[in-house]
Design an enzyme around this catalytic site. Structure first.
Site, PDB file in Angstrom:
ATOM      1  N   LYS A  31       0.853  -1.147  -0.305  1.00 20.30           N
ATOM      2  CA  LYS A  31      -0.197  -0.035   0.352  1.00 20.30           C
ATOM      3  C   LYS A  31       1.353   1.567   0.085  1.00 20.30           C
ATOM      4  CE  LYS A  31      -4.247   2.437   1.204  1.00 20.30           C
ATOM      5  NZ  LYS A  31      -5.427   2.088   1.036  1.00 20.30           N
ATOM      6  N   ASP A  42      -4.680  -0.220   6.055  1.00 18.19           N
ATOM      7  CA  ASP A  42      -5.064  -1.178   5.576  1.00 18.19           C
ATOM      8  C   ASP A  42      -3.325  -2.802   5.981  1.00 18.19           C
ATOM      9  OD1 ASP A  42      -6.254   0.784   2.827  1.00 18.19           O
ATOM     10  OD2 ASP A  42      -6.435   0.284   4.842  1.00 18.19           O
ATOM     11  N   ALA A  96      -5.633   3.813  -2.920  1.00 18.46           N
ATOM     12  CA  ALA A  96      -6.355   4.592  -1.464  1.00 18.46           C
ATOM     13  C   ALA A  96      -7.068   5.828  -2.353  1.00 18.46           C
ATOM     14  CB  ALA A  96      -4.762   6.290  -1.148  1.00 18.46           C
ATOM     15  N   LEU A 180     -19.594 -10.887   3.056  1.00 17.82           N
ATOM     16  CA  LEU A 180     -19.474 -11.601   4.629  1.00 17.82           C
ATOM     17  C   LEU A 180     -20.045 -11.431   5.591  1.00 17.82           C
ATOM     18  CD1 LEU A 180     -15.531 -11.824   2.909  1.00 17.82           C
ATOM     19  CD2 LEU A 180     -17.322 -12.873   2.479  1.00 17.82           C
TER      20      LEU A 180
HETATM   21  N1  ATP Z   1     -18.128  -8.121   0.769  1.00 18.68           N
HETATM   22  C1  ATP Z   1     -18.130  -7.457   2.173  1.00 18.68           C
HETATM   23  N2  ATP Z   1     -18.683  -7.739   3.075  1.00 18.68           N
HETATM   24  C2  ATP Z   1     -18.478  -7.139   4.809  1.00 18.68           C
HETATM   25  N3  ATP Z   1     -17.902  -6.346   5.248  1.00 18.68           N
HETATM   26  C3  ATP Z   1     -17.265  -5.885   4.098  1.00 18.68           C
HETATM   27  C4  ATP Z   1     -17.290  -5.935   2.441  1.00 18.68           C
HETATM   28  N4  ATP Z   1     -16.423  -5.285   1.800  1.00 18.68           N
HETATM   29  C5  ATP Z   1     -16.049  -4.559   2.742  1.00 18.68           C
HETATM   30  N5  ATP Z   1     -15.934  -4.495   3.610  1.00 18.68           N
HETATM   31  C6  ATP Z   1     -16.064  -4.158   5.015  1.00 18.68           C
HETATM   32  O1  ATP Z   1     -15.936  -2.161   4.085  1.00 18.68           O
HETATM   33  C7  ATP Z   1     -15.195  -1.918   5.850  1.00 18.68           C
HETATM   34  C8  ATP Z   1     -14.096  -1.372   3.822  1.00 18.68           C
HETATM   35  O2  ATP Z   1     -13.938  -1.426   3.271  1.00 18.68           O
HETATM   36  P1  ATP Z   1     -12.246  -1.282   2.273  1.00 18.68           P
HETATM   37  O3  ATP Z   1     -11.506  -1.195   3.392  1.00 18.68           O
HETATM   38  O4  ATP Z   1     -11.691  -3.036   1.856  1.00 18.68           O
HETATM   39  O5  ATP Z   1     -12.339  -0.277   1.945  1.00 18.68           O
HETATM   40  P2  ATP Z   1     -10.844   0.361   1.118  1.00 18.68           P
HETATM   41  O6  ATP Z   1     -11.944  -0.300  -0.366  1.00 18.68           O
HETATM   42  O7  ATP Z   1      -9.922  -0.070   1.420  1.00 18.68           O
HETATM   43  O8  ATP Z   1     -10.726   1.904   1.387  1.00 18.68           O
HETATM   44  P3  ATP Z   1      -9.349   2.862   1.505  1.00 18.68           P
HETATM   45  O9  ATP Z   1      -9.907   3.543   0.309  1.00 18.68           O
HETATM   46  O10 ATP Z   1     -10.185   3.303   2.713  1.00 18.68           O
HETATM   47  O11 ATP Z   1      -8.769   1.896   1.577  1.00 18.68           O
HETATM   48  C9  ATP Z   1     -14.326  -2.890   5.977  1.00 18.68           C
HETATM   49  O12 ATP Z   1     -14.627  -2.425   6.782  1.00 18.68           O
HETATM   50  C10 ATP Z   1     -14.614  -4.090   5.676  1.00 18.68           C
HETATM   51  O13 ATP Z   1     -14.109  -4.478   6.240  1.00 18.68           O
HETATM   52  C1  DNN Z   2      -9.057   7.539   4.820  1.00 20.62           C
HETATM   53  C2  DNN Z   2      -9.655   7.011   3.516  1.00 20.62           C
HETATM   54  N1  DNN Z   2      -9.276   5.718   4.258  1.00 20.62           N
HETATM   55  C3  DNN Z   2      -8.297   7.001   2.337  1.00 20.62           C
HETATM   56  N2  DNN Z   2      -7.376   5.899   2.933  1.00 20.62           N
HETATM   57  C4  DNN Z   2      -8.819   7.847   1.591  1.00 20.62           C
HETATM   58  C5  DNN Z   2      -9.877   8.686   0.953  1.00 20.62           C
HETATM   59  C6  DNN Z   2      -9.503   9.722   0.038  1.00 20.62           C
HETATM   60  C7  DNN Z   2     -10.818  10.231  -0.295  1.00 20.62           C
HETATM   61  C8  DNN Z   2     -10.674  10.883  -1.761  1.00 20.62           C
HETATM   62  C9  DNN Z   2     -11.647  11.846  -1.698  1.00 20.62           C
HETATM   63  O1  DNN Z   2     -12.402  11.180  -3.035  1.00 20.62           O
HETATM   64  O2  DNN Z   2     -12.636  12.353  -1.267  1.00 20.62           O
HETATM   65 MG    MG Z   3      -7.990  -0.043   1.609  1.00 24.96          MG
END
Ligand code: ATP
Ligand code: DNN
Ligand code: MG
Length: 212
Positions: A31, A42, A96, A180
């Site tokens: 990441k 993450d 991100a 999930l």
């Molecule tokens: N299919 C799913 N079933 C249950 N919970 C989920 C599922 N997909 C995502 N989540 C939950 O939703 C939240 C956000 O998911 P995740 O952290 O993967 O998002 P992200 O896209 O990586 O966010 P970021 O932009 O901050 O990196 C987490 O708490 C994750 O456990």
């Molecule tokens: C803090 C969050 N979990 C991510 N790491 C960063 C998301 C940036 C989003 C910016 C935007 O699209 O407004």
């Molecule tokens: Mg993430």
């Protein structure tokens, strides 16, 4: 082969999908830019799933904001030329937020993805509104002729979504992750990726990606 995982939004499931893929593809995780580190990173989550195959972030900021303002808040600046891929055979790189997230006053997340040159996997929701968000993200990737490996749908089943996205987005839906009840090694292990998705990690670097 390695992949760059982006999404149509923050909190869309990129980390979940990354951990799942690393588990099944025997891949490392990276990441490069993490914000909101106070809430937990993450990389920490993924390390709970694949243990010690997680590489250190290049940039780590406290504020749960866009990277460009989170860096500014710490009198720092993100220089994408300093971000180098770990020298491993299989790597899942997670962005991100989404593609148009600013990293500094000049570069967006899509610029980093383009500079890293990896095939892009796009994580998208199955909720109403996802067609617009997903097709806009694909439009941005295709406009730059970036290699798009495909889409991972995350959320409750939506029968017409796959066909619609493949038709208008000209990219395959490679996986559909349901809601999930628990997210741990066991539940992710039980969710089997299809061969087309796993084959991404077995392709050598000069394989052309094309929509079948
Ligand atoms: N299919 C799913 N079933 C249950 N919970 C989920 C599922 N997909 C995502 N989540 C939950 O939703 C939240 C956000 O998911 P995740 O952290 O993967 O998002 P992200 O896209 O990586 O966010 P970021 O932009 O901050 O990196 C987490 O708490 C994750 O456990
Ligand atoms: C803090 C969050 N979990 C991510 N790491 C960063 C998301 C940036 C989003 C910016 C935007 O699209 O407004
Ligand atoms: Mg993430």
């Amino acid at each position: 082969m390695s992949v760059f995982i982006t999404g149509t939004d923050t909190h869309i499931g990129k980390t979940l999908a990354s951990a799942w893929l690393c588990l099944h593809a025997d891949s490392d995780y990276f990441k490069p830019i993490q914000t909101g580190s106070i809430e937990g990173t993450d990389s920490t989550f993924v390390a709970g799933i694949i243990k010690n195959r997680v590489h250190l972030e290049s940039y780590l900021f406290k504020a749960p904001e866009s990277p460009h303002t989170a860096a500014q808040a710490e009198n720092s600046d993100i220089d994408i030329t300093t971000i180098k891929l770990p020298a491993v055979h299989r790597l899942v790189v997670e962005g991100a937020g989404g593609l148009m997230v600013p990293l500094n006053r000049e570069h967006l997340m899509i610029d980093l993805a383009q500079a890293l040159g990896l095939p892009v996997l796009l994580v998208a929701s199955t909720k109403l509104g996802t067609l617009n968000h997903t097709l806009l993200s694909l439009e941005a990737l295709h406009a730059r002729q970036m290699p798009v490996a495909g889409i991972i749908l995350n959320g409750p089943g939506n029968p017409r979504l796959k066909e619609t996205l493949e038709h208008f987005g000209q990219s395959p839906v490679l996986a559909e992750i349901p809601p999930l009840d628990a997210i741990n090694t066991h539940s992710l292990q039980a969710l089997k990726p299809g061969p087309q998705l796993l084959n991404l990690f077995n392709m050598d670097d000069n394989n052309e990606l094309e929509f079948a």
